[in-house]
Scaffold this motif. Sequence first.
Motif, short mmCIF file in Angstrom:
data_model
loop_
_atom_site.label_atom_id
_atom_site.label_comp_id
_atom_site.label_asym_id
_atom_site.label_seq_id
_atom_site.Cartn_x
_atom_site.Cartn_y
_atom_site.Cartn_z
N GLN A 82 0.82 -1.21 0.00
CA GLN A 82 0.00 0.00 0.00
C GLN A 82 0.87 1.27 0.00
OE1 GLN A 82 -2.43 -0.47 3.46
NE2 GLN A 82 -3.56 -2.26 2.66
N GLU A 83 1.93 1.22 0.78
CA GLU A 83 2.78 2.41 0.89
C GLU A 83 3.52 2.72 -0.40
OE1 GLU A 83 5.32 1.62 4.16
OE2 GLU A 83 3.78 2.10 5.67
N THR A 84 3.93 1.67 -1.15
CA THR A 84 4.65 1.91 -2.41
C THR A 84 3.79 2.63 -3.42
OG1 THR A 84 4.06 -0.35 -3.00
CG2 THR A 84 6.32 0.02 -2.19
N ASP A 85 2.54 2.23 -3.47
CA ASP A 85 1.62 2.91 -4.40
C ASP A 85 1.49 4.39 -4.03
OD1 ASP A 85 1.23 0.50 -5.65
OD2 ASP A 85 -0.52 -0.02 -4.42
N GLN A 86 1.36 4.59 -2.73
CA GLN A 86 1.23 6.00 -2.28
C GLN A 86 2.54 6.77 -2.51
OE1 GLN A 86 -0.15 6.26 1.70
NE2 GLN A 86 -0.43 8.48 1.64
N LEU A 87 3.67 6.10 -2.34
CA LEU A 87 4.96 6.76 -2.52
C LEU A 87 5.17 7.22 -3.96
CD1 LEU A 87 7.51 4.70 -0.40
CD2 LEU A 87 7.20 7.15 -0.34
N VAL A 88 4.73 6.40 -4.89
CA VAL A 88 4.90 6.74 -6.31
C VAL A 88 4.20 8.06 -6.61
CG1 VAL A 88 4.33 6.05 -8.67
CG2 VAL A 88 5.28 4.37 -7.08
N SER A 89 2.97 8.14 -6.12
CA SER A 89 2.23 9.40 -6.36
C SER A 89 2.91 10.59 -5.67
CB SER A 89 0.78 9.24 -5.88
OG SER A 89 0.77 8.97 -4.49
N ASN A 90 3.36 10.33 -4.45
CA ASN A 90 4.04 11.42 -3.72
C ASN A 90 5.34 11.85 -4.40
OD1 ASN A 90 2.07 11.49 -1.75
ND2 ASN A 90 3.14 10.01 -0.43
N LEU A 91 6.07 10.85 -4.93
CA LEU A 91 7.33 11.16 -5.58
C LEU A 91 7.14 12.01 -6.83
CD1 LEU A 91 9.23 7.78 -5.21
CD2 LEU A 91 9.94 9.96 -4.26
N LYS A 92 6.06 11.72 -7.56
CA LYS A 92 5.79 12.53 -8.73
C LYS A 92 5.57 14.00 -8.35
CE LYS A 92 3.88 8.84 -11.58
NZ LYS A 92 2.65 8.29 -12.20
N GLU A 93 4.81 14.19 -7.27
CA GLU A 93 4.57 15.57 -6.81
C GLU A 93 5.88 16.22 -6.34
OE1 GLU A 93 1.70 15.25 -3.79
OE2 GLU A 93 0.05 14.70 -5.13
N GLU A 94 6.66 15.45 -5.57
CA GLU A 94 7.93 15.99 -5.07
C GLU A 94 8.90 16.31 -6.20
OE1 GLU A 94 9.54 13.28 -2.28
OE2 GLU A 94 8.06 13.75 -0.72
N ASN A 95 8.83 15.51 -7.27
CA ASN A 95 9.71 15.75 -8.42
C ASN A 95 9.47 17.12 -9.03
OD1 ASN A 95 11.61 15.30 -10.32
ND2 ASN A 95 10.40 13.89 -11.55
N THR A 96 8.19 17.45 -9.19
CA THR A 96 7.87 18.78 -9.71
C THR A 96 8.36 19.88 -8.78
OG1 THR A 96 5.69 18.59 -8.67
CG2 THR A 96 5.85 17.93 -10.97
N LEU A 97 8.16 19.64 -7.44
CA LEU A 97 8.63 20.64 -6.47
C LEU A 97 10.15 20.77 -6.51
CD1 LEU A 97 6.33 19.70 -3.46
CD2 LEU A 97 6.20 21.78 -4.81
N LEU A 98 10.84 19.63 -6.64
CA LEU A 98 12.30 19.66 -6.68
C LEU A 98 12.83 20.41 -7.89
CD1 LEU A 98 13.14 16.05 -5.50
CD2 LEU A 98 13.80 18.15 -4.35
N LYS A 99 12.13 20.25 -9.02
CA LYS A 99 12.55 21.00 -10.20
C LYS A 99 12.48 22.50 -9.95
CE LYS A 99 11.38 17.57 -13.73
NZ LYS A 99 10.45 17.23 -14.84
N GLN A 100 11.37 22.90 -9.30
CA GLN A 100 11.24 24.32 -8.98
C GLN A 100 12.36 24.77 -8.01
OE1 GLN A 100 7.31 24.74 -7.45
NE2 GLN A 100 6.30 24.37 -9.44
N GLU A 101 12.57 23.93 -6.98
CA GLU A 101 13.63 24.26 -6.01
C GLU A 101 15.02 24.31 -6.67
OE1 GLU A 101 13.49 21.56 -2.80
OE2 GLU A 101 11.62 22.35 -1.98
N LYS A 102 15.21 23.40 -7.65
CA LYS A 102 16.48 23.37 -8.36
C LYS A 102 16.74 24.69 -9.08
CE LYS A 102 18.92 20.94 -12.04
NZ LYS A 102 18.78 19.94 -13.12
N GLU A 103 15.67 25.18 -9.73
CA GLU A 103 15.81 26.45 -10.43
C GLU A 103 16.14 27.59 -9.46
OE1 GLU A 103 12.21 26.93 -12.52
OE2 GLU A 103 12.65 25.41 -14.04
N THR A 104 15.39 27.61 -8.33
CA THR A 104 15.67 28.66 -7.33
C THR A 104 17.08 28.51 -6.77
OG1 THR A 104 14.64 27.26 -5.65
CG2 THR A 104 13.25 28.93 -6.69
N LEU A 105 17.48 27.25 -6.52
CA LEU A 105 18.83 27.03 -5.98
C LEU A 105 19.91 27.45 -6.97
CD1 LEU A 105 18.41 23.60 -4.18
CD2 LEU A 105 19.00 25.76 -3.09
#
Length: 1825
Positions: A1018-1041
């Motif tokens: 159950q957690e892996t399925d939820q993690l995949v969705s969370n990782l996709k969201e975090e990936n977008t956030l990380l891209k934004q943070e990467k640009e700011t960094l």
Amino acid sequence: MAASELYTKFARVWIPDPEEVWKSAELLKDYKPGDKVLLLHLEEGKDLEYRLDPKTGELPHLRNPDILVGENDLTALSYLHEPAVLHNLRVRFIDSKLIYTYCGIVLVAINPYEQLPIYGEDIINAYSGQNMGDMDPHIFAVAEEAYKQMARDERNQSIIVSGESGAGKTVSAKYAMRYFATVSGSASEANVEEKVLASNPIMESIGNAKTTRNDNSSRFGKYIEIGFDKRYRIIGANMRTYLLEKSRVVFQAEEERNYHIFYQLCASAKLPEFKMLRLGNADSFHYTKQGGSPMIEGVDDAKEMAHTRQACTLLGISESYQMGIFRILAGILHLGNVGFASRDSDSCTIPPKHEPLTIFCDLMGVDYEEMCHWLCHRKLATATETYIKPISKLQATNARDALAKHIYAKLFNWIVDHVNQALHSAVKQHSFIGVLDIYGFETFEINSFEQFCINYANEKLQQQFNMHVFKLEQEEYMKEQIPWTLIDFYDNQPCINLIESKLGILDLLDEECKMPKGTDDTWAQKLYNTHLNKCALFEKPRMSNKAFIIKHFADKVEYQCEGFLEKNKDTVFEEQIKVLKSSKFKMLPELFQDDEKAISPTSATSSGRTPLTRVPVKPTKGRPGQTAKEHKKTVGHQFRNSLHLLMETLNATTPHYVRCIKPNDFKFPFTFDEKRAVQQLRACGVLETIRISAAGFPSRWTYQEFFSRYRVLMKQKDVLGDRKQTCKNVLEKLILDKDKYQFGKTKIFFRAGQVAYLEKLRADKLRAACIRIQKTIRGWLLRKRYLCMQRAAITVQRYVRGYQARCYAKFLRRTKAATTIQKYWRMYVVRRRYKIRRAATIVIQSYLRGYLTRNRYRKILREYKAVIIQKRVRGWLARTHYKRTMKAIVYLQCCFRRMMAKRELKKLKIEARSVERYKKLHIGMENKIMQLQRKVDEQNKDYKCLMEKLTNLEGVYNSETEKLRNDVERLQLSEEEAKVATGRVLSLQEEIAKLRKDLEQTRSEKKSIEERADKYKQETDQLVSNLKEENTLLKQEKETLNHRIVEQAKEMTETMERKLVEETKQLELDLNDERLRYQNLLNEFSRLEERYDDLKEEMTLMLNVPKPGHKRTDSTHSSNESEYTFSSEFAETEDIAPRTEEPIEKKVPLDMSLFLKLQKRVTELEQEKQLMQDELDRKEEQVFRSKAKEEERPQIRGAELEYESLKRQELESENKKLKNELNELRKALSEKSAPEVTAPGAPAYRVLMEQLTSVSEELDVRKEEVLILRSQLVSQKEAIQPKNTMTDSTILLEDVQKMKDKGEIAQAYIGLKETNRLLESQLQSQKRSHENEAEALRGEIQSLKEENNRQQQLLAQNLQLPPEARIEASLQHEITRLTNENLDLMEQLEKQDKTVRKLKKQLKVFAKKIGELEVGQMENISPGQIIDEPIRPVNIPRKEKDFQGMLEYKREDEQKLVKNLILELKPRGVAVNLIPGLPAYILFMCVRHADYLNDDQKVRSLLTSTINSIKKVLKKRGDDFETVSFWLSNTCRFLHCLKQYSGEEGFMKHNTSRQNEHCLTNFDLAEYRQVLSDLAIQIYQQLVRVLENILQPMIVSGMLEHETIQGVSGVKPTGLRKRTSSIADEGTYTLDSILRQLNSFHSVMCQHGMDPELIKQVVKQMFYIVGAITLNNLLLRKDMCSWSKGMQIRYNVSQLEEWLRDKNLMNSGAKETLEPLIQAAQLLQVKKKTDDDAEAICSMCNALTTAQIVKVLNLYTPVNEFEERVSVSFIRTIQMRLRDRKDSPQLLMDAKHIFPVTFPFNPSSLALETIQIPASLGLGFIARV
């Protein structure tokens, strides 16, 4: 003018006061003759009626004007009297913190009880060479005056320092001696001045002690003669001592100490070498604990002991003798602990094996029994028999103390004797300065023999002082040809006669001492019978028959007769001395050797002080005719003789007086007690000096000074050409009474008070002028303001009236509404206020009632307790009264019973004499002895029994303990086994429990794992969705960094750049510090080197005839001289004929220890110099590395380009050689052939020319082919790209294999390589030219843009302005543009002028060469040819020799070269007629030739000879500025030549190709460059010293004393010690003198071709010297600290700045060195009242230290009455604001400071081959190569 006329309204006077001695008051109305009362207003605000004395009618003393208060010299005061003197001293001491003041010839020194920074070496240097009146009062000024008079008059001097205990006599004498030691130096290297100063700690330790008045009080007087040779350098010293206070050894009063040496010994008792002395704490010795104060705050006795021992070592007292001294001192301490037990009233004993006496005898090396016996007995000798009599306990104690005092006095004499031996010099003494540190007049509650001797000495000194003052006054009057009138002064000869004449006090005392039964009472009666009612100075007290009174010059003193005879006799038991003389300790008998000979006046009083005379260096031998009576001279007789000897010495010298004053009895810093000060001023003769001065003409002015000061009182018609006649005419009008002044030859003499009257007239005149000026200016200002205000008021009124009408209407409307609101609001406010008050009243009442009740309760309680206390106290009082009466009754009973017992005792003694009584007593004694014997036997038996029982019990106890011990061991073993077993069981149980737990855990883990697996899905399925969201956030943070990283990178680069800049600055500062340290070490090294040379010369002189044969170089010389700087003196001495050496026995003994010290010091300095040089190189490398980071790539590229250019130059040179050969061939053909053959029309000539043209055509063809090949190569290079594939390499190999001939391959490769290099260099040059052009165009575009923007801004501004202003602005703009263009054109014109001048010079040179060529051609043609052949226009070329810029000389001509070029060269002729730096160029060209020959010996020899010869020249003519400047310039040029032609790339950037050809090829002379750099530094430092010596006499006179702006500052009245006049006389220096000298320096340096940067450094150093010396003198001269003087200084500084501008030296840093002086001048001129002023001063004076600011404010003195003094509160405010500033506490600037010098590389554009050697140098033996 009559004195009574000065007592007008508002005149200030002094009236007596019991508390303050004198109080200031102001007259409320004019005094009229006949008035008996003066109405006065006191300073505290009270009015007073002061009644005049009806008998004398004397008026109170008038007070001096405020501008005279605080003067350096008391004789400068117009009114000379006691209150004026006291007030002046108080103002200087309290307000200005000045402790020194002149009073005529006397220096008054007030003890500040605080360490002041006014005794440093910089202060000594400031006072050295100055006139006494030119500087502020100081002990150094007195010492300098004595030193100067000794040298000028060739007369011995003496400085007499006197004062009370604690007044600072010893410190003043110490500073005077330190001044002589610092200023004069010593004549030898034995450091005599250090030894003279080293005698101070020794004498202080053995002769100084803590008293209630002083922590370091001298308990003896001393007179030190400091000897000087003919050059006035210290060669030795001698010391005489007087009146050592021996009683202090055995007794100290409360809060006092014994001599310091005892406490130093106790503090060092734990040292291993002092263990044998068996010392302890100071409290454990009777002689050191009586005062109860063994410690002095802030003094470490252990450290002081170390200083004392160091001083002893320096003075040559060996370690063994030092330990001997300490043994004797320790023995004295142990002797004080020896106790006595009374056997009866007439005898006493010492306990057996008494430890203190045992230690004393061990330390002294005497027999214990013998010393013990003679301490308790004494020997009485009659005419027939000798008796040994026991003495009582009191007598024994006194005898012990007398022995201790006698030993100490002998030890004191011995130490003084050895100090004198150490200070004695074998050189003949030419003159001396004596420093007398002697006690002042003393009076206590009980005065005895010591005070009598002290006051007797002061009477003699006062008489000598009075006579000297009287003599000086008489000489002054006679010199000025003024009628001499006798001045009545106090003559104390009657008092001296009373003491020392026949049948005087001392004579009667000696006579009474000779009487067998003489006592103090009989002596007192003789005094009364002889002198009472016969001598007015002798009196008898009313209530005593054992005292007498003497009226001394200072005060009446009552002396108690008790103890006079005993102290005068100085009794010590002879038997005790004999015991000490028989000591095994060798040093102890030495102390008593003088007892067997005729004693010089150095013996001691038993409980007083020891009068000592001059201690000879060698012990004097007794004369054969001496009698026994001479061995028993009394103390008074000895003291009188020593005092007569002292007075003879002082009378044979010129005396200088220092009177030390103690300001208070509590040692509070800067606290002034008027009563104590007046007592001392009266006692020390200061007021007597004032009285003598006041009786004559105390105020003295030169005619010029009087004219300058009182010019305002003269009218224009009164001013004549003759200043003297002008002053006479004016004075006759101003002062009608001609007795009030006298006209001398050069001065005007005034009576007391006349200067104050003239000052009043001057102030009134100036005040009236000021009022008139103020009236006119204020009227004009007010009229102007009134008209302006009138116009403004009319306009304002118009608008205001309209506004008021509108406001009034509004007011009427609002009034009605406000009335209604107010009615209701007031009602509310009143009601609310009532309620609040009612509530508050109730609360207050409740608290008040409670408070009253509690108070009533407390009162009742107190009364109850008071009753109980009274009851107890009354009971206690009754009991104490009862006990007191009982004690009295018991005491009476005891007394009565004692009387009865004494009677009974007498009877018993009578009975005891009978035989029967003895028998009875013996019978009783026998019985008692038998009984005691029985008791002893019985006790022995009991003791034996007890011992047997004890041994049995011990055996039993031992066996039982052994058994118990075995049992305990057995039990311990069993217990350990049981513990092991239980441990095993427990471990097994724990293992079983663990296994069970593991089983349960595995089961539970299995279940949990299964549950986790489900959750994980159950957690892996939820993690995949969370990782996709975090990936977008990380891209934004990467640009700011990334954005942040970019910003941080920018910040980092900026911070790194800032840090780099800061680090470079810090490195530069460190580099300057290291340079300064290195150059200081270099200076010290050169000084030691010079000293070494001097010592070497002295050695050669001392060794009269040297031994023939081999000459050995000195080891120190060979070790200290570097490889490149060995001295040439040894080489020169080799030519001297060999001499025979004297035997070793006849050699003069040398100070080898000193020689070895110097050798060691030189080696240390060399090592330190090398370390400093390494450090300097390291720092410079760091700086170069930091600077070279950005230049690495261009430098690499530049190196390649330089390499290519060198190759090109080589090809060009080969081409040039071929051309030269062709020309030579042509010339050869033309010379060999006949003229007709070589003529232009001849056939041979045509054939040759045809061949030449064909060759040149072929050459052109080859050039074209080369160009075609170049173009083909370039195209191939562009077409073919570099590839690293195997196919390329195979193709290349194939092409190579096709080429059959190897030579062709090599030639093709070389040709391609060269063409590539040529093409690359051409491309690079074209690229650089294009880049430069583009950069220039960009700069032009940028400048045009800026100009455009500026034009637009101006246009916009002009459009905003009105038409008139617009036209004006446009005109202004046009003017500025035209001026800029003009300036540019002027610069271009100057450049063109320079080029024209250069071309003209070249033209002249070429014309000269052409002339020479023509002459040479004419010489080659014969006269026949000239006649026969016709003249044709044909140029016949001359063969020129191509010089290589080298000079050749023979090895044997080296000394001749050095002699003509260096030693005998005159700088002035070279500087004027020849090119600058010519000797340097010649020397370098000689070095070049030696390098060309590859002759290292020749290079080394030439360079070493050059360096040593320059040193010789500078040593010989080192005081000549031109010589030093010339050789500094040439040394720098030589150094630059070595760098420029070294072949190093860094120094070749600015060279021409021809100069690069002249570089050195075989040797690297980098080490010699360092040696030359060191030599240049030494020459620079010598140049600075020469500059300083020339400028120093001018600076103070020109910058401070001379009035550049005439009439700004008025001359204040001065005292006896005249200052240098500020009016420019002939011979005095002015500011123009300084500027002329600066011009001279600058022109000389420019003529010598000194580097511009080096000239800037010299100018900076010159200006620093000017600023430092001026500021230092300003800080030491109170008369210079005024507003007008600040203006003069600022004007003078502006003139110096103008000089810098004229010489284009403003960027040299010289102006910044004057900043402290500028700020000091501003400080004198700014306002100094409020806190804002204080803040402004603190921010303005950032270049001055806190001590300097405070000193200037303290010294600030008004010249006119309109100026105000700086208040003490304002100075305190400044100090509070500056307390956090961290600056140096040093007061004066270091005028000897030399900035570190650098020699920036300055290449020469002069070609070596063009240099011509003039014949005037005498260098014909040198050939150009």
